[in-house]
Design an enzyme around this catalytic site. Structure first.
Site, PDB file in Angstrom:
ATOM      1  N   ARG A  98     -51.524  29.619  21.302  1.00 18.60           N
ATOM      2  CA  ARG A  98     -52.330  28.595  21.963  1.00 18.60           C
ATOM      3  C   ARG A  98     -52.802  27.567  20.927  1.00 18.60           C
ATOM      4  NH1 ARG A  98     -53.182  26.285  26.851  1.00 18.60           N
ATOM      5  NH2 ARG A  98     -55.328  26.317  27.581  1.00 18.60           N
ATOM      6  N   THR A 374     -46.530  22.635  32.911  1.00 16.45           N
ATOM      7  CA  THR A 374     -46.373  23.685  31.930  1.00 16.45           C
ATOM      8  C   THR A 374     -44.984  24.194  32.248  1.00 16.45           C
ATOM      9  OG1 THR A 374     -48.742  24.136  31.902  1.00 16.45           O
ATOM     10  CG2 THR A 374     -47.347  26.017  31.447  1.00 16.45           C
ATOM     11  N   THR A 392     -46.866  25.000  27.017  1.00 13.76           N
ATOM     12  CA  THR A 392     -47.373  23.812  27.712  1.00 13.76           C
ATOM     13  C   THR A 392     -47.789  22.693  26.775  1.00 13.76           C
ATOM     14  OG1 THR A 392     -49.010  23.102  29.362  1.00 13.76           O
ATOM     15  CG2 THR A 392     -49.763  24.679  27.735  1.00 13.76           C
ATOM     16  N   ASP A 416     -58.558  21.508  28.372  1.00 15.70           N
ATOM     17  CA  ASP A 416     -58.747  22.834  28.978  1.00 15.70           C
ATOM     18  C   ASP A 416     -60.062  23.501  28.553  1.00 15.70           C
ATOM     19  OD1 ASP A 416     -56.732  23.135  30.787  1.00 15.70           O
ATOM     20  OD2 ASP A 416     -55.440  24.366  29.538  1.00 15.70           O
ATOM     21  N   SER A 445     -56.965  29.412  28.923  1.00 19.23           N
ATOM     22  CA  SER A 445     -55.739  29.044  29.637  1.00 19.23           C
ATOM     23  C   SER A 445     -55.606  29.863  30.912  1.00 19.23           C
ATOM     24  CB  SER A 445     -54.543  29.320  28.726  1.00 19.23           C
ATOM     25  OG  SER A 445     -53.336  29.188  29.436  1.00 19.23           O
ATOM     26  N   SER A 446     -54.750  29.386  31.798  1.00 18.91           N
ATOM     27  CA  SER A 446     -54.407  30.165  32.997  1.00 18.91           C
ATOM     28  C   SER A 446     -52.975  30.681  32.932  1.00 18.91           C
ATOM     29  CB  SER A 446     -54.544  29.293  34.244  1.00 18.91           C
ATOM     30  OG  SER A 446     -55.852  28.817  34.358  1.00 18.91           O
ATOM     31  N   GLY A 466     -48.315  25.240  36.436  1.00 22.07           N
ATOM     32  CA  GLY A 466     -49.193  24.906  37.562  1.00 22.07           C
ATOM     33  C   GLY A 466     -50.670  24.898  37.256  1.00 22.07           C
TER      34      GLY A 466
HETATM   35  N1  GLY Z   1     -52.699  23.894  30.321  1.00 23.79           N
HETATM   36  C1  GLY Z   1     -52.587  24.858  31.325  1.00 23.79           C
HETATM   37  C2  GLY Z   1     -53.104  26.189  30.954  1.00 23.79           C
HETATM   38  O1  GLY Z   1     -53.081  26.538  29.783  1.00 23.79           O
HETATM   39  O2  GLY Z   1     -53.551  26.927  31.796  1.00 23.79           O
END
Ligand code: GLY
Length: 565
Positions: A98, A374, A392, A416, A445-446, A466
């Site tokens: 990340r 993403t 992403t 984010d 993040s998701s 998404g």
């Molecule tokens: N940028 C989308 C995520 O990391 O959830």
């Protein structure tokens, strides 16, 4: 149908319609290995590596670099992501690459003098760029678990950038839209150019000479080719000239981190997914645990009652996401074991009314929608290794900014983080502390790259783009495969809904929900909202009896493809 023709020319494996189930989505079936990504050319790069004796990690590294060339909306070297790895023997592991906040970042860096967040301020401009993690993450994965030479895995991407590739339909459409936008900047205008036209036409070769040179440095020097030396110097100079805040020191000190996966169980299946700084694994396991408590035999699939159940399960998991989750290196007390336990699910499930929507309390927590761009890919090899990778740039084409000398796009992932400390509202803005900005912190993040195993063998490899919808589209696809035994293509294409606690509404895929179900949901107290599409899932399942991999890419991804051998 398009995908079948595409697959046919790329595959030695067998291609079948899923006509046994009366659906016309395409599955790709192959005995030895498979890659499913949002660009068929990149999937083929991965499969070529498998054919050369590479393992799933090698194929994932090569596919990720190839996507940085062929799928620049989200494929990247200027962003970050997560990788879940199930080796043929030994423990499942994950690599966190990340992006990190630069050293000069502060909790209020996107606010004006009055403490307000000017519109899009946390998503526009070079201050929104997080320190990229992709090259470090792929390098770490390769160093620890790869088989082939690093240079041989980067080379296919160098070739694609240097010699070019044929612009596919989806990319052409996206590029045209981007260039037509009023606020298109110079970098993006030059990005898609070829010698004759301002955008390489569909079906013509697009070359990226500057990106090829950057990739060559990475090929020759590994991680240091990006984080030290000429490329790092150029990034830092570019940032300084254009009011960005990333420095050489930020780049040099970036490290990818290997982390223990989040593990859950659903019936006879083991679920492995990404731990924080992704919220995906925790929320997925919490929701699966709640689903196990529902009497699904008595609820027709996709009935209003079923959709209500899903929405209520989602609401609860997203509330916990908001309250508890952030970068684990900054939030040492996150109750991950509790949130993913069966007991906790029982407690959360207890007040779920079968006929009535709960209320999301906006005096507590909430979430906005993310940018929805993403990309995810899934890899399986013949020895039983599997990789699930989602990465992403945050928005499509991230910040839409880059250095023409380097040829790649920077993320806008700083968006984010929770941008306004302490301010949480009904519209979905959230200001809770676990995900406030701090120097060197990773933003929540998701992304939910996931591997499900049965008898210790990969059974389902899945993920999706998404934004905040990712967790829910992956969740529903996992339920579709594990609970309803749907073939992978049908599980991917089935209607998805999304509820993220705040805003308090069910978002659903237009044309896929019946007007009656919508009315019934509204009678139960839900607000509903139609959108064109949720997610773009890329999945592989393993058929134990036939001993074959079966893959499918979401038809919402026009350039995507499953390739096997
Ligand atoms: N940028 C989308 C995520 O990391 O959830």
């Amino acid at each position: 149908m398009l995908k079948m023709i595409k697959g046919n020319s790329l595959l030695l494996g067998v291609i079948i319609f899923s006509s046994i189930n009366s659906f016309c989505f395409a599955q790709v079936v192959a005995p030895n290995g498979m890659v499913v990504s949002s660009n068929a050319v990149a999937s083929k790069v991965g499969v070529d590596i498998l054919k050369k004796g590479g393992n799933a990690i090698d194929a994932a590294v090569a596919t990720a670099f190839a996507l940085a060339v062929t799928h620049p909306t989200a494929g990247n070297i200027g962003g970050g992501g997560f990788l879940v790895f199930m080796p043929d023997s030994g423990e499942v592991t994950t690599i966190d690459f990340r992006e990190k906040a630069p050293l000069a970042a502060t909790p209020t860096m996107f606010l004006d003098d009055k403490g307000k967040l000017p519109k899009n301020n946390n998503h526009e401009g070079l201050k929104t760029v997080g320190v990229p993690g992709t090259v470090a993450g792929l390098y770490l994965a390769h160093q620890k678990y790869g088989k082939l030479n690093w240079a041989d895995l980067v080379q296919p991407a160098v070739d694609l950038a240097k010699n070019g590739f044929i612009i596919p339909k989806g990319l052409f459409k996206e590029a045209s839209k981007l260039l037509a936008a009023e606020d298109t900047n110079q970098f993006i205008q030059n990005y898609f150019k070829n010698s004759e036209s301002k955008i390489t036409p569909i079906g013509k070769i697009w070359k990226q000479a500057a990106l090829a040179k950057t990739l060559e440095a990475i090929r020759d020097k590994g991680k240091d080719g990006f984080y030290k030396g000429e490329i790092a110097r150029e990034i830092a100079d570019f940032m300084q000239k254009n009011r960005g805040i990333i420095t050489m020191k930020d780049l040099e000190s970036y490290t990818a981190i290997e982390r223990k996966p989040i593990k859950g169980k659903y019936k006879e299946f083991d679920i492995y997914s990404m731990p924080p700084p992704s919220s995906g694994g925790v929320a997925l396991v919490e929701m699966m645990n709640m689903m196990e408590l529902a009497n699904l035999d008595s609820i027709p699939f996709n009935s209003a009652e079923y959709l209500h159940l899903l929405a209520e399960v989602m609401r609860r998991a997203y509330a916990d996401r908001a309250e508890y989750l952030g970068d684990p290196d900054f939030n040492l007390e996150m109750p991950l074991d509790k949130l993913t336990s069966k007991e906790f699910a029982k407690m959360r499930f207890r007040n779920l009314n079968k006929n009535k929507a709960s209320i999301s309390d906006s005096s507590a927590f909430g979430h906005p929608y993310d940018g929805n761009n993403t990309t995810h890919f899934s890899v399986a090899d013949k020895d039983g290794n599997a990789v699930s990778l989602t990465y992403t740039l945050e928005y499509a084409y991230g910040s839409r900014l880059g250095d023409e000398k380097l040829g790649f796009i920077f993320n806008n992932e700083m968006g984010d983080f929770n941008p306004v400390p302490g301010i949480t509202n009904r519209k979905g803005q959230i200001g809770t502390s676990p995900n406030l900005i701090a120097p060197e912190k990773r933003m929540l993040s998701s992304m939910t790259p996931t591997i499900v195993s049965k008898n210790r063998k990969p059974y389902l490899i899945i993920g999706s783009p998404g934004g905040r919808t990712i967790i829910n589209t992956v969740f529903q696809t996992v339920v579709n495969v594990l609970e309803y035994e749907m073939p992978i293509d049908k599980a991917i294409e089935a209607m998805k809904i999304h509820h993220q606690w705040l805003p308090d509404e069910i978002v659903f895929e237009k044309n896929l929900m019946s007007p009656k179900s919508r009315k019934d949901l509204e009678k139960m107290g839900h607000k509903t909202k139609a959108v064109n599409n949720l997610g773009s899932l890329m999945g592989i399942t393993y058929d134990e009896k036939l001993k074959v991999f079966i893959g499918a890419s979401d038809t919402s991804s026009p350039d995507g493809g499953a390739v096997g051998y």
